[in-house]
Structures are given as structure tokens and as C-alpha cells.
Design a protein around this motif. Structure first.
Motif, mmCIF file in Angstrom:
data_model
loop_
_atom_site.group_PDB
_atom_site.id
_atom_site.type_symbol
_atom_site.label_atom_id
_atom_site.label_comp_id
_atom_site.label_asym_id
_atom_site.label_seq_id
_atom_site.Cartn_x
_atom_site.Cartn_y
_atom_site.Cartn_z
ATOM 1 N N SER A 102 0.796 -1.231 0.000
ATOM 2 C CA SER A 102 0.000 0.000 0.000
ATOM 3 C C SER A 102 0.829 1.282 0.000
ATOM 4 O O SER A 102 0.280 2.370 -0.148
ATOM 5 N N VAL A 103 2.153 1.170 0.158
ATOM 6 C CA VAL A 103 2.952 2.376 0.355
ATOM 7 C C VAL A 103 2.927 3.293 -0.867
ATOM 8 O O VAL A 103 2.916 4.529 -0.723
ATOM 9 N N GLU A 104 2.879 2.747 -2.076
ATOM 10 C CA GLU A 104 2.887 3.618 -3.259
ATOM 11 C C GLU A 104 1.589 4.409 -3.369
ATOM 12 O O GLU A 104 1.597 5.594 -3.708
ATOM 13 N N SER A 105 0.434 3.769 -3.090
ATOM 14 C CA SER A 105 -0.834 4.500 -3.147
ATOM 15 C C SER A 105 -0.909 5.527 -2.019
ATOM 16 O O SER A 105 -1.448 6.631 -2.208
ATOM 17 N N LEU A 106 -0.343 5.190 -0.845
ATOM 18 C CA LEU A 106 -0.281 6.171 0.240
ATOM 19 C C LEU A 106 0.561 7.371 -0.171
ATOM 20 O O LEU A 106 0.183 8.521 0.069
ATOM 21 N N LEU A 107 1.698 7.098 -0.803
ATOM 22 C CA LEU A 107 2.596 8.179 -1.202
ATOM 23 C C LEU A 107 1.944 9.095 -2.230
ATOM 24 O O LEU A 107 1.999 10.326 -2.109
ATOM 25 N N SER A 108 1.327 8.532 -3.246
ATOM 26 C CA SER A 108 0.718 9.374 -4.282
ATOM 27 C C SER A 108 -0.431 10.202 -3.707
ATOM 28 O O SER A 108 -0.601 11.376 -4.061
ATOM 29 N N THR A 109 -1.214 9.612 -2.786
ATOM 30 C CA THR A 109 -2.320 10.354 -2.179
ATOM 31 C C THR A 109 -1.800 11.412 -1.216
ATOM 32 O O THR A 109 -2.320 12.536 -1.165
ATOM 33 N N ALA A 110 -0.752 11.091 -0.456
ATOM 34 C CA ALA A 110 -0.146 12.068 0.453
ATOM 35 C C ALA A 110 0.440 13.244 -0.322
ATOM 36 O O ALA A 110 0.409 14.383 0.149
ATOM 37 N N CYS A 111 0.991 12.966 -1.508
ATOM 38 C CA CYS A 111 1.482 14.059 -2.357
ATOM 39 C C CYS A 111 0.344 14.989 -2.746
ATOM 40 O O CYS A 111 0.485 16.221 -2.712
ATOM 41 N N LEU A 112 -0.795 14.410 -3.111
ATOM 42 C CA LEU A 112 -1.956 15.211 -3.488
ATOM 43 C C LEU A 112 -2.423 16.071 -2.321
ATOM 44 O O LEU A 112 -2.714 17.266 -2.487
ATOM 45 N N LEU A 113 -2.509 15.474 -1.142
ATOM 46 C CA LEU A 113 -3.021 16.174 0.034
ATOM 47 C C LEU A 113 -1.966 17.056 0.702
ATOM 48 O O LEU A 113 -2.255 17.716 1.702
ATOM 49 N N GLN A 114 -0.734 17.030 0.183
ATOM 50 C CA GLN A 114 0.365 17.846 0.696
ATOM 51 C C GLN A 114 0.677 17.533 2.158
ATOM 52 O O GLN A 114 0.897 18.423 2.973
ATOM 53 N N LEU A 115 0.713 16.232 2.444
ATOM 54 C CA LEU A 115 1.093 15.752 3.771
ATOM 55 C C LEU A 115 2.590 15.423 3.736
ATOM 56 O O LEU A 115 2.992 14.283 3.513
ATOM 57 N N GLY A 124 11.147 7.261 2.604
ATOM 58 C CA GLY A 124 12.136 6.555 3.406
ATOM 59 C C GLY A 124 11.896 5.056 3.414
ATOM 60 O O GLY A 124 12.849 4.262 3.357
ATOM 61 N N TYR A 125 10.630 4.675 3.468
ATOM 62 C CA TYR A 125 10.284 3.240 3.448
ATOM 63 C C TYR A 125 10.691 2.607 2.120
ATOM 64 O O TYR A 125 11.288 1.528 2.089
ATOM 65 N N LEU A 126 10.381 3.294 1.022
ATOM 66 C CA LEU A 126 10.718 2.758 -0.304
ATOM 67 C C LEU A 126 12.238 2.711 -0.517
ATOM 68 O O LEU A 126 12.738 1.801 -1.185
ATOM 69 N N MET A 127 12.954 3.669 0.039
ATOM 70 C CA MET A 127 14.419 3.640 -0.084
ATOM 71 C C MET A 127 14.984 2.367 0.541
ATOM 72 O O MET A 127 15.920 1.759 0.015
ATOM 73 N N LYS A 128 14.396 1.963 1.668
ATOM 74 C CA LYS A 128 14.867 0.751 2.343
ATOM 75 C C LYS A 128 14.510 -0.510 1.564
ATOM 76 O O LYS A 128 15.145 -1.547 1.741
ATOM 77 N N GLN A 129 13.495 -0.421 0.715
ATOM 78 C CA GLN A 129 13.048 -1.598 -0.037
ATOM 79 C C GLN A 129 13.748 -1.751 -1.386
ATOM 80 O O GLN A 129 13.484 -2.711 -2.113
#
Length: 573
Positions: A102-115, A124-129
Motif C-alpha cells: 500500500s505504500v505507493e498509493s499512500l505516497l501518491s495520495t499524500a502528495c496530493l493532500l500535501q502531507l 524513506g520506506y521505499l528507499m529501504k526496499q
């Protein structure tokens, strides 16, 4: 009015946390909610105040004169419902679970919401993966979302681990343009150019019918002229992928000409003849004079990383010695230890990180120059502790013994020595009475020294190197330091052996002598030196195409008179 006594002021420690928990409960029970977010069939009740406080996206929506500011239900488009629900809950709790699926969908939505904090956490999570099997996808995703830090880290991972990346499915599914961008990048970390050729073949064979039309464009991104001629004959020229493509055949012919006609290489220069940084090998800066009156450390320079690291120490103090690469090892020859002039020779093996003692020279020498010509190593000139020398000794690696060859016409100490076009050159230096402008070259087949055109300046302590068919003389001094009129130079002269003519090129950044010189890839490096006040850590590299010097990462230890040599990566593997 007097200030209120702080002892009478009560502050609740967890007031804000208790308040937000109550508001979260209200949202769960749909109490006092004043907005509902609609995503597909899903409804997410919330409070405008909380959404606006947590998200700049919602703050702009609810505090401006737009339609959504007064709507009780707001339709959210192009977002994942689970991601939005999780992020709304995060706005109340400050907590969110990150998972692979779910991290990619969270990231794209967080970008939209400016979180921004969630965006940073997801990145950071994706960098570790990051892994060779997924790094290209993560890089592409980061680019699409505008996550520059994640893109940079993912791109660096792709470059660093390309040999593994090219063996995975993601690489085979790249578009031709994306493959082209990879192959044109000189920061690609490959041990040799053969690896990029294999990468192209792997990609092309994944879908031959549709990819054949891109082969000539992509083959032009492989540095074919830098492939070994045997590899070109055995794996490129005979490869069925390129047989029927005229442009591919022209590229292969260009590479063959580069090897068959070395005297024309200057006119055959192109991006394909510029080596990748990872394939050029490394520089070693050995010893020299430093603020402790004698550096014993050896530093290694990585061109791709632009870093110097200390890798070894000499067994003892040596100054004004020579170093050459022979049999994949560093030979440290002669010098002085502060008390006496040496004739000893030590050998350092970079692979085993071990030192061994070799047979000594017949003559004790410091201020000598060293070069390897057609197999044997030569120790040229110097000073034996009593007098200036014109004698030259040759080390035979097969017989493991030293012997004298013809002496130079002039005694030379602090002499610059290099090898070019099958000859050994001795440049400048001091003869005991003055610094020298003269240069002479040795032909091993006739055992004779011949005078060449002199430099425009007298140069003792000169740095010399051969590079792209020219000889460069850098820095130096025109008189011993004891002479009050002595001066150091920043000027650089270039010698063309075809015309026997010196020309002046761009100067280095500061006046100095005792610089270390060596070519690496398509650059000429000037390392350290002494400016009359301090021992320098400065390192500059020269680009002959632009006639410019550029500063690169400095040495770990400032030093003058360091011997700088090049070892190919193939020798270190």
C-alpha cells in the motif's frame, strides 16, 4: 498591568492529545462531522477543521471561495479509497502503517493532500526496499510523483547496481528511450564496456520483433571503440542482431578503425571514445613530503565517487622516490629516508594488501624518475647523496635483476619521467648548478638518448605525464629553494612528439612544484604539491577538449612529491 505570576498558571500536559482523541471518536461515530469525502462507493466522514489543520490541500479547499468550501459531500477523484481513509485517520492520530502493498498509493495520495511528513516517511520506506528487481519501478514512480529525493536515491541505486539490475524483468520491460538514457550515462557502474553491450543484447532479445528497429540508436550508446578488439571480432561483428542493419555495421567499422589505426584516434574522438568513470581504474598517490616531514600513507582515488581514501602505508619514511606499476603491483624505488639515500625497492600488491622486498638497484638514488617501457622498468637520474646522476638502470621482470643502459647526456635530479610513443622521456630537473629546460628521450631498441626541443622555462621539481599522445610539463621551480630569486610556476606546457614543438596550455590554479601527475580516463590529474608555504591537498583535472582545469575532491593529507600512478580495474579484480 502586571504580568501574571507563572506559579498560578496551570498547563495540562496531555490536553491536546485528549482533545484530538475525542474528535477522532466523534468522527468514528459520525458525530459533529461537517463534511463527507466520497471515493467510489465509500464515504469517509470528517471535520473540516481537522482536515484543514493537517492538510494544506484541504485548507485551500475550505478557506477559499470555491464550491467545495460549502459542500457537505465532496467527491475525491483519482485517489485510492483505502489510502485516503488511512490518511484521514492519520490526520486525527498522527499514526499510519506502511506496508509493501500500500505504500505507493499512500505516497501518491499524500502528495496530493500535501502531507509532507507522510510523503517523507513513505519515501524513506521505499528507499529501504530498493532491490535490483524493483529499483527501476520505484525510480519511475518517484519521477511521476515529483519526489526528488526518492528519485535521486533510486537512480543512484540503479547506477550503482546496474550489473544486477540488467538481469531483472523490469530492465527488459523498459522502453527504448529509457534504455538509451541508461546507456548514455557515464556514471553507470560497470566493470567494463562489455557489460553494457550484453545489457543491450539482453533487452533486444526480450522482444526482437518490435525492438529491432531501435538497435542502431541504442548501439550508438555503447562505447564500441573501447571494447577489446578480440571481443569486437568474436561477439559484436558476428552477432546476428546487427548483421542486417547498415547503421549498426557502420558503428562496428568505426570501432575496428579505432583499433586498426591508432595514429588516427585523435580524429575519431566522439562520446563513444569517452570512457565511463567506473571502467577507467583508480589513481594511487604514494607518500611524499607533508607537515610531518614525510607521509608514509597511500591514498586511492575513485573517479566515479570523486573520493580519496587511505588504503595502505609504506614500511618506512621515503622522500623523492619513484613509483611505477609493474605486474599489477606498485614498485616503490629508491628515495631517501631523511638520513641516507636508498637503493632499495619495495613492491605493494593492492589485491593482497601486502609488501615484499625486491632486489635493490646498483646505485643509491633520490630525486629519480621511474617509468615502464615495453615491459622493463627504468630508474632515471637522481642524486646519490654526493653527486647528481645521469645514469639509468633497467629492471628486467623476467630475470629479476637490474642492469645499466645508456646514460643521459645531462645529470638530472628532481627529473620528470614519462613514457610515450615507445620512448622514455626525461624532462627538466636540476644538474647541480641550475634547473633545466632541456628534455631528452631514450629509444630502447637503439639504447640511445636523443635531445628534444627544450621547454620555454627551466623546471626543477616538474610534474610530467603523457596523455592522448602529448607530454605535459606542469609547475616546478626555476632555481633551488635556497636561491632568493627562486619562483614556482602555475604554467603548463604540452609537447607534441610528431612536431617536436612545445605549446602553452591553460595554467593550474596556483603556483607550485613537486606535483604528482597522472592520466585517468579522459582527464589529466594534477595532485598536491608545495606552494612555498604549505603542502597542498588540492587536486585538479584537465580536459583537453575545453583546455580547462577543474578542482576535484582533495587528498586526505596534503603532500608534495607524491608519486601518482594508475591501475586498471581489471588488474584489481
Amino acid at each position: 498591568m502586571e504580568d501574571q505570576n507563572t506559579e498560578d498558571l496551570y498547563r495540562s500536559i496531555n490536553h491536546a492529545e485528549r482533545m484530538i482523541r475525542k474528535v477522532e471518536v466523534y468522527a468514528q461515530k459520525r458525530l459533529l462531522c461537517d463534511v463527507v469525502l466520497l471515493v467510489g462507493e465509500r464515504t469517509i466522514p470528517a471535520h473540516r477543521l481537522i482536515l484543514s489543520a493537517a492538510s494544506d490541500y484541504f485548507a485551500a479547499m475550505f478557506t477559499n471561495d470555491v464550491r467545495e468550501a460549502t459542500q457537505e459531500e465532496i467527491r475525491m477523484k483519482d485517489v485510492d479509497s483505502d489510502a485516503l481513509a488511512a490518511l484521514v485517520q492519520y490526520m486525527y492520530t498522527g499514526r499510519i502503517e506502511l506496508r509493501d502493498e500500500s505504500v505507493e498509493s499512500l505516497l501518491s495520495t499524500a502528495c496530493l493532500l500535501q502531507l509532507s511528513e507522510v510523503v517523507e516517511a513513505c519515501c524513506g520506506y521505499l528507499m529501504k526496499q530498493l532491490h535490483p528487481s524493483n529499483c527501476l519501478g520505484i525510480r519511475q514512480f518517484a519521477d511521476a510523483q515529483g519526489c526528488t529525493d526518492l528519485y535521486k536515491v533510486a537512480n543512484n541505486y540503479v547506477m550503482e547496481n546496474f550489473c544486477d539490475v540488467m538481469q531483472n524483468q523490469e530492465f527488459c520491460e523498459l522502453s527504448a528511450d529509457e534504455v538509451s538514457k541508461l546507456l548514455t550515462n557515464d556514471d553507470l557502474n560497470v566493470p567494463n564496456e562489455e557489460m553494457t553491450f550484453h545489457a543491450l543484447c539482453t533487452w533486444a532479445k526480450h522482444d526482437m520483433s518490435t525492438r529491432k528497429k531501435y538497435l542502431s540508436k541504442l548501439l550508438a550508446n555503447v562505447k564500441l571503440p573501447l571494447l577489446p578488439p578480440q571481443f569486437i571480432a568474436d561477439h559484436v561483428e558476428t552477432n546476428a542482431l546487427f548483421k542486417e542493419d547498415r547503421e549498426c555495421q557502420e558503428l562496428i567499422m568505426e570501432a575496428l578503425k579505432y583499433h586498426l589505426l591508432p595514429e588516427r584516434r585523435h580524429s575519431l574522438q566522439s562520446p563513444r571514445t569517452k570512457p565511463r568513470k567506473s571502467t577507467v581504474g583508480v589513481l594511487y598517490a604514494v607518500g611524499g613530503m607533508d607537515c610531518t616531514k614525510g607521509a608514509t600513507s597511500i591514498e586511492k582515488y575513485d573517479f566515479r565517487a570523486n573520493t580519496w581514501t587511505q588504503v595502505a602505508n609504506m614500511n618506512g619514511r621515503r622522500l623523492q622516490f619513484g613509483v611505477a606499476v609493474l605486474e599489477d603491483k606498485l614498485f616503490v624505488v629508491g628515495g631517501r629516508d631523511g638520513l641516507k639515500t636508498l637503493n632499495t625497492v619495495e613492491c605493494y600488491d593492492p589485491r593482497k594488501k601486502t609488501w615484499s622486498l625486491m632486489p635493490p638497484m646498483s646505485t643509491h638514488r633520490h630525486g629519480l624518475g621511474v617509468g615502464v617501457l615495453e615491459g622493463p622498468m627504468y630508474a632515471v637520474g637522481g642524486h646519490d647523496g654526493w653527486s647528481y646522476l645521469n645514469t639509468v638502470e633497467r629492471w628486467d621482470p623476467q630475470a629479476r635483476q637490474w642492469s645499466y643502459v645508456a646514460p643521459m647526456s645531462t645529470q638530472r635530479s628532481t627529473v620528470g619521467v614519462t613514457v610515450m610513443c615507445g620512448k622514455l622521456y626525461a624532462v627538466g630537473g636540476r644538474d647541480g648548478s641550475s634547473c633545466l629546460r632541456s628534455m631528452e628521450c631514450f629509444d630502447p631498441h637503439t639504447n640511445k638518448w636523443n635531445l628534444c626541443a627544450p621547454m620555454s622555462k627551466r623546471r626543477g621539481g616538474v610534474g610530467v605525464a603523457s596523455f592522448n599522445g602529448f607530454l605535459y610539463a606542469v609547475g616546478g621551480h626555476d632555481a633551488p629553494a635556497s636561491n632568493p630569486t627562486s619562483s614556482r610556476f602555475d604554467c603548463v606546457e604540452r609537447y607534441d612528439p610528431k612536431t617536436d614543438v612545445w605549446t602553452t596550455v591553460a595554467p593550474i590554479s596556483s603556483m607550485r612544484d613537486a606535483v604528482g601527475m597522472c592520466a585517468l580516463g579522459d582527464r589529466l590529474f594534477c595532485v598536491g604539491g608545495y606552494d612555498g608555504t604549505q603542502y597542498l591537498a588540492d587536486v585538479e583535472c584537465y580536459d583537453p577538449n575545453t583546455n580547462e582545469w577543474t578542482k576535484v575532491s582533495p587528498l586526505c593529507t596534503g603532500r608534495a612529491g607524491a608519486c601518482v600512478v594508475h591501475i586498471r580495474h581489471t588488474q584489481l579484480i
